[in-house]
Design a protein around this motif. Sequence first.
Motif, mmCIF file in Angstrom:
data_model
loop_
_atom_site.group_PDB
_atom_site.id
_atom_site.type_symbol
_atom_site.label_atom_id
_atom_site.label_comp_id
_atom_site.label_asym_id
_atom_site.label_seq_id
_atom_site.Cartn_x
_atom_site.Cartn_y
_atom_site.Cartn_z
ATOM 1 N N MET A 1 -74.028 62.399 -56.780
ATOM 2 C CA MET A 1 -74.607 63.139 -57.896
ATOM 3 C C MET A 1 -76.114 62.929 -57.940
ATOM 4 S SD MET A 1 -71.945 64.531 -59.128
ATOM 5 C CE MET A 1 -72.596 65.195 -60.654
ATOM 6 N N GLU A 2 -76.821 64.002 -58.176
ATOM 7 C CA GLU A 2 -78.268 63.928 -58.338
ATOM 8 C C GLU A 2 -78.565 63.102 -59.593
ATOM 9 O OE1 GLU A 2 -81.882 67.221 -58.251
ATOM 10 O OE2 GLU A 2 -79.962 67.697 -59.182
ATOM 11 N N PRO A 3 -79.450 62.111 -59.533
ATOM 12 C CA PRO A 3 -79.703 61.275 -60.708
ATOM 13 C C PRO A 3 -80.612 61.978 -61.713
ATOM 14 C CG PRO A 3 -81.111 60.579 -58.908
ATOM 15 C CD PRO A 3 -80.218 61.668 -58.353
ATOM 16 N N ASP A 4 -80.452 61.643 -62.981
ATOM 17 C CA ASP A 4 -81.316 62.218 -64.018
ATOM 18 C C ASP A 4 -82.553 61.334 -64.155
ATOM 19 O OD1 ASP A 4 -79.797 60.126 -64.986
ATOM 20 O OD2 ASP A 4 -79.536 60.969 -66.981
ATOM 21 N N THR A 5 -83.558 61.624 -63.361
ATOM 22 C CA THR A 5 -84.747 60.774 -63.257
ATOM 23 C C THR A 5 -85.969 61.319 -63.975
ATOM 24 O OG1 THR A 5 -85.245 61.856 -61.152
ATOM 25 C CG2 THR A 5 -84.054 59.767 -61.048
ATOM 26 N N CYS A 6 -85.989 62.610 -64.312
ATOM 27 C CA CYS A 6 -87.193 63.223 -64.878
ATOM 28 C C CYS A 6 -87.255 62.981 -66.385
ATOM 29 C CB CYS A 6 -87.209 64.721 -64.581
ATOM 30 S SG CYS A 6 -88.692 65.555 -65.187
ATOM 31 N N ALA A 7 -88.316 62.341 -66.837
ATOM 32 C CA ALA A 7 -88.473 62.011 -68.254
ATOM 33 C C ALA A 7 -88.935 63.243 -69.032
ATOM 34 C CB ALA A 7 -89.481 60.885 -68.419
ATOM 35 N N LEU B 1 -84.542 70.596 -41.463
ATOM 36 C CA LEU B 1 -85.506 71.694 -41.500
ATOM 37 C C LEU B 1 -86.412 71.591 -42.728
ATOM 38 C CD1 LEU B 1 -83.260 74.707 -40.418
ATOM 39 C CD2 LEU B 1 -85.035 73.552 -39.074
ATOM 40 N N ASP B 2 -85.861 71.149 -43.837
ATOM 41 C CA ASP B 2 -86.639 70.984 -45.074
ATOM 42 C C ASP B 2 -86.482 69.536 -45.547
ATOM 43 O OD1 ASP B 2 -83.956 71.311 -45.603
ATOM 44 O OD2 ASP B 2 -84.272 72.244 -47.555
ATOM 45 N N PRO B 3 -87.119 68.609 -44.855
ATOM 46 C CA PRO B 3 -86.861 67.191 -45.131
ATOM 47 C C PRO B 3 -87.372 66.763 -46.497
ATOM 48 C CG PRO B 3 -88.742 67.440 -43.667
ATOM 49 C CD PRO B 3 -88.144 68.805 -43.829
ATOM 50 N N PRO B 4 -86.614 65.917 -47.182
ATOM 51 C CA PRO B 4 -87.147 65.327 -48.411
ATOM 52 C C PRO B 4 -88.293 64.373 -48.087
ATOM 53 C CG PRO B 4 -85.071 64.285 -47.817
ATOM 54 C CD PRO B 4 -85.274 65.408 -46.851
ATOM 55 N N ARG B 5 -89.192 64.229 -49.009
ATOM 56 C CA ARG B 5 -90.339 63.323 -48.807
ATOM 57 C C ARG B 5 -89.915 61.906 -49.190
ATOM 58 N NH1 ARG B 5 -95.893 63.295 -52.304
ATOM 59 N NH2 ARG B 5 -96.816 61.408 -51.375
ATOM 60 N N ILE B 6 -89.809 61.052 -48.196
ATOM 61 C CA ILE B 6 -89.358 59.670 -48.401
ATOM 62 C C ILE B 6 -90.570 58.747 -48.386
ATOM 63 C CG2 ILE B 6 -87.940 57.797 -47.477
ATOM 64 C CD1 ILE B 6 -86.321 60.176 -48.512
ATOM 65 N N GLU B 7 -90.773 58.030 -49.478
ATOM 66 C CA GLU B 7 -91.919 57.125 -49.577
ATOM 67 C C GLU B 7 -91.511 55.704 -49.969
ATOM 68 O OE1 GLU B 7 -94.873 57.897 -48.704
ATOM 69 O OE2 GLU B 7 -95.168 60.055 -48.927
ATOM 70 N N ARG B 8 -90.232 55.479 -50.211
ATOM 71 C CA ARG B 8 -89.792 54.135 -50.614
ATOM 72 C C ARG B 8 -88.395 53.889 -50.082
ATOM 73 N NH1 ARG B 8 -92.240 51.440 -55.596
ATOM 74 N NH2 ARG B 8 -91.805 49.293 -55.045
ATOM 75 N N GLY B 9 -88.088 52.625 -49.848
ATOM 76 C CA GLY B 9 -86.754 52.239 -49.438
ATOM 77 C C GLY B 9 -86.385 50.898 -50.027
ATOM 78 N N TRP B 10 -85.092 50.676 -50.108
ATOM 79 C CA TRP B 10 -84.600 49.381 -50.601
ATOM 80 C C TRP B 10 -83.239 49.128 -49.988
ATOM 81 C CZ3 TRP B 10 -85.588 44.813 -51.827
ATOM 82 C CH2 TRP B 10 -84.724 43.999 -52.564
ATOM 83 N N ARG B 11 -83.147 48.015 -49.254
ATOM 84 C CA ARG B 11 -81.935 47.629 -48.551
ATOM 85 C C ARG B 11 -81.466 48.783 -47.657
ATOM 86 N NH1 ARG B 11 -79.888 42.891 -49.696
ATOM 87 N NH2 ARG B 11 -77.771 43.483 -49.159
ATOM 88 N N ASN B 12 -80.276 49.323 -47.835
ATOM 89 C CA ASN B 12 -79.791 50.371 -46.937
ATOM 90 C C ASN B 12 -79.907 51.761 -47.560
ATOM 91 O OD1 ASN B 12 -77.717 49.305 -48.673
ATOM 92 N ND2 ASN B 12 -76.247 50.614 -47.636
ATOM 93 N N HIS B 13 -80.938 51.932 -48.403
ATOM 94 C CA HIS B 13 -81.171 53.221 -49.035
ATOM 95 C C HIS B 13 -82.633 53.630 -48.907
ATOM 96 C CE1 HIS B 13 -77.423 51.868 -50.958
ATOM 97 N NE2 HIS B 13 -77.138 53.153 -51.037
ATOM 98 N N LEU B 14 -82.844 54.939 -48.828
ATOM 99 C CA LEU B 14 -84.179 55.527 -48.827
ATOM 100 C C LEU B 14 -84.311 56.397 -50.072
ATOM 101 C CD1 LEU B 14 -84.265 56.454 -45.055
ATOM 102 C CD2 LEU B 14 -85.677 54.722 -46.153
ATOM 103 N N ILE B 15 -85.496 56.445 -50.654
ATOM 104 C CA ILE B 15 -85.686 57.070 -51.955
ATOM 105 C C ILE B 15 -86.770 58.133 -51.856
ATOM 106 C CG2 ILE B 15 -86.230 56.658 -54.382
ATOM 107 C CD1 ILE B 15 -85.337 53.710 -53.891
ATOM 108 N N ASP B 16 -86.456 59.336 -52.350
ATOM 109 C CA ASP B 16 -87.458 60.406 -52.295
ATOM 110 C C ASP B 16 -88.333 60.378 -53.543
ATOM 111 O OD1 ASP B 16 -86.133 61.740 -54.377
ATOM 112 O OD2 ASP B 16 -85.227 63.245 -53.081
ATOM 113 N N MET B 17 -89.274 61.308 -53.614
ATOM 114 C CA MET B 17 -90.274 61.268 -54.670
ATOM 115 C C MET B 17 -89.705 61.647 -56.041
ATOM 116 S SD MET B 17 -93.042 60.099 -53.476
ATOM 117 C CE MET B 17 -94.234 60.558 -54.712
ATOM 118 N N GLN B 18 -88.499 62.185 -56.071
ATOM 119 C CA GLN B 18 -87.849 62.477 -57.357
ATOM 120 C C GLN B 18 -86.861 61.388 -57.762
ATOM 121 O OE1 GLN B 18 -87.988 65.136 -54.863
ATOM 122 N NE2 GLN B 18 -89.947 65.514 -55.864
ATOM 123 N N GLY B 19 -86.864 60.287 -57.011
ATOM 124 C CA GLY B 19 -85.982 59.179 -57.359
ATOM 125 C C GLY B 19 -84.564 59.341 -56.873
#
Length: 969
Positions: A425-431, A563-581
């Motif tokens: 599920m897409e997380p609800d990250t936008c305040a 083809l339309d890669p998400p922008r990944i700027e952070r990672g933690w353990r075995n996960h990568l996190i995009d700019m929308q969290g």
Amino acid sequence: MLLATLIHRASLPCPQVSQEQALQLLEQHYGLSGTLQALGSQQDLNYRVDSERGRFVLKICRGDYAAVELQAQHASLEHLQQHSQVRVPRVISALNGEQLLTHTLDGQTLHLRLLDYIEGQPLTHLPHLRREVIAGFGRLCGQMSQALATFEHDGLERTLQWDPRHAHELMAYLLSTLANLPHRAALERVAEQVQQRVRPLANRLPWQAVHMDITDDNVVWQRDEQRHWQIQGVIDFGDLVHTWRIADLSVTCAALLHHAEGDPFVILPAIRAFHAVTALEPEELQVLWPLIVARAAVLVLSSEQQQQLDPDNAYLLKNAEHEWEIFRVATCVPFELMEAAILTCVGGALPALASESFAPLLPNLVGREFALIDLGVLSAHFEAGNWELAGIDQRLLQEAQAVHGLAASRYGQYRLSRTRPDSAMEPDTCALHVELCVPPASVVQAPFAGTLRCGDEGLLSLHGARLTVRLWGVKALPQMDATVREGQLLGEVDGALRVQLCRADLEPPLFCTPSRAQAWQALCPSPAALLGLACDAEPELDPDALLARRDASFARSQKHYYLDPPRIERGWRNHLIDMQGRSYLDMLNNVAVLGHGHPRMAAVAARQWSLLNTNSRFHYAAVAEFSERLLALAPDSMDRVFLVNSGTEANDLAIRLAWAYSGGRDMLSVLEAYHGWSVAADAVSTSIADNPKALSSRPDWVHPVIAPNTYRGEFRGPDSAPQYVRSVEHNLAKIAAQHRQLAGFICEPVYGNAGGISLPPGYLQQVYALVRAQGGVCIADEVQVGYGRMGHFFWGFEEQGVVPDIITMAKGMGNGQPLGAVITRREIAEALEAEGYFFSSSGGSPVSCRIGMAVLDVMEEEKLMENAQLVGGHFKARLQALVDEHPLVGAVHGSGFYLGLELVRDRQTLEPATAETALLCDRLRELGIFMQPTGDYLNILKIKPPMVTSRRSVDFFVDMLSKVLNEGL
């Protein structure tokens, strides 16, 4: 009269014509014989006809339908064949030359027609529709609408139950007559809401001829060679009518909700695609969602009525479940949200608030400076996973207040604390609000006049003429009147203050998902004007523009995933996190053995960088310490280490060592293998997935031997080693016959590029003996498989019970730091001195050595090899279970965290499921998992995750993999 016609039309049961009778009609009127297959329909009877003259559709409807209406359908088909690229059926004339026949059978007056059959299939029962398919429906609907815009016929002026102009009257009638109706209250509420929204705009909506049934039932598709769905044509023009143009798109979008998995936003690509073909008017955009909801309501009401009239109609019973699903999805979000989503998805916008004037919400703090706290994905406040701590955002705000006096969060920022690992599920990250830490008892006043209400959980809301402000953390004045004027004192701050604006009388969430952010931000604009505070999040770089910049400057042979890669700027353990969290499970990053963002790596690197980083020609302790650590892990016969930057450099150096030590240049390498990109490493790489010209561009000193692939190779099974060794013997004999000196043999001890397939038992023992007997050296490429990834062995060659002459290693050695190694014996290492000294600019630098040692320390302390063994064992068992559940799964290869799942279309021929594998990887990405194919046929899932991967992550991956396989590829 209108209602009576609607009631009559809605009450017509399906004609009663048996297959035997239908065959007689075919023979009598069309001179056709063959076999029939019933096709579903709500009020008509349709048969597929397989005859010696081809395949057709026999359509039988009741005589209650005016002949002019059916003639209009025929005329529209001819019109579309002349004015559109959309394929539609041709009408087949009867023996008497007529296209429409009227016949009486068992007291029934029937209309008969014969149409040609469009090959393909509807997508009604496909669980998941890809975004491009959804867009395809919208594009097709737009093309159909455009083509029918100039079509006119008297038969279009008809009263049809599906025409949204009559939806309110029809719903009212059916609600009043249907007993024991499920969800009656919801249906009654919907009927009223639709009427309120559509009636004021009805006279301003464009009219034309519309198909009114471009749905997953009536659009025929086929897969191409890449397994992508392609439209073949449109069938069933039974609902053709002259009505509002937007009705066509509303019908299409309602049908797509059946495939939405609970998310009505899936229809937006269809709306954008329609709008790109033929632009929608503002009024059409406003009424589109109400008409979609109306369609959903009419579908379930009509279905309930038809089931009472025709309880044995299997088609009705089959469709009822997904029609109620359409209604459920259509009513799961507020009207205002979907109206805003539709408007903004085509570039529209709600009126700006810039012209609004407000009294300050916090009058005593006007002009005071707030510390704006970054709670986003790149925030420096977050490290080592501390964002996963409960209440971390509030703690950071309170700490900032203690220092600065006033602190605030940013509106519209994607909060890292709200990411959800191992979730589809897409997380609800936008305040959609701002949090403020201000002195207790700070005065709060009304920014505008309105009505005050108190809600649950301390909510105080002020409802104005056009806006609502929602406040938490405010202690209202006692005996506060319900109606307040602008600037009137409301109360004082009592705890953390949260402020949210809303345009409508809604209860919006405090956070929303990224895909809904644009719509929710249109409804819940920034409260900056109320606060007198520039608290909006900084705009992100446009992802498409950033990708274009990369393509314009970064050599294109350096590919990116997707083809339309998400922008990944952070990672933690075995996960990568995009700019929308959004957190993605990383199942392919075998470089980061310790996982991403490991605090030990950051601390060690920072410490050593603060001291020194130079090259190995200077004298410092780290290079000796790290070399000793590596030798302690290697076989006892090895006593020398070279430190380099990468696996390519390690393999290139290993080949040079083989040349220098043996005095020859000829190398044996294994087909389907990859060893790197330098000239020498590429020369011994034979993977056509990495280089399509690999087999035709090998230099003459490279001698590929048959890949010992026990699953799909020339010889199969665990006892196949002797047969594969013959290929080695053949090449060695050829080299000897040419009086050339063999340099060596390079091979991954576990077949990595083919998905982690274990070599047949005894293979390397026999090959190593043959190579050494001819004066060559044996190189074990451990770049991917080594360092404990297999769980049961630290080195891959241990599985074969051999000791190589040279070990090459990289990737996981540095957990992402450029670091590689060549481990060998002294006599082989020193053979290179005759050709001059060896030097790698950054190989063995102090920073790399310290990081390399820290990796080994963490692997031991966190028991990562044991984790690979235990969790990896569970992983393989769960993957193995998929073989019994899904025919597409051919085999599971490897062990530990070095696994491959091979997908085949046929388990006997082992035809590679290349296209299906690509689709599967793309779909997994949508579900929050990064996965890529490997192998010469790109039909194997390359499963090489960080060695910190947990059992929870494994179960999530396999569950999602099974879900996608069940969706149909």
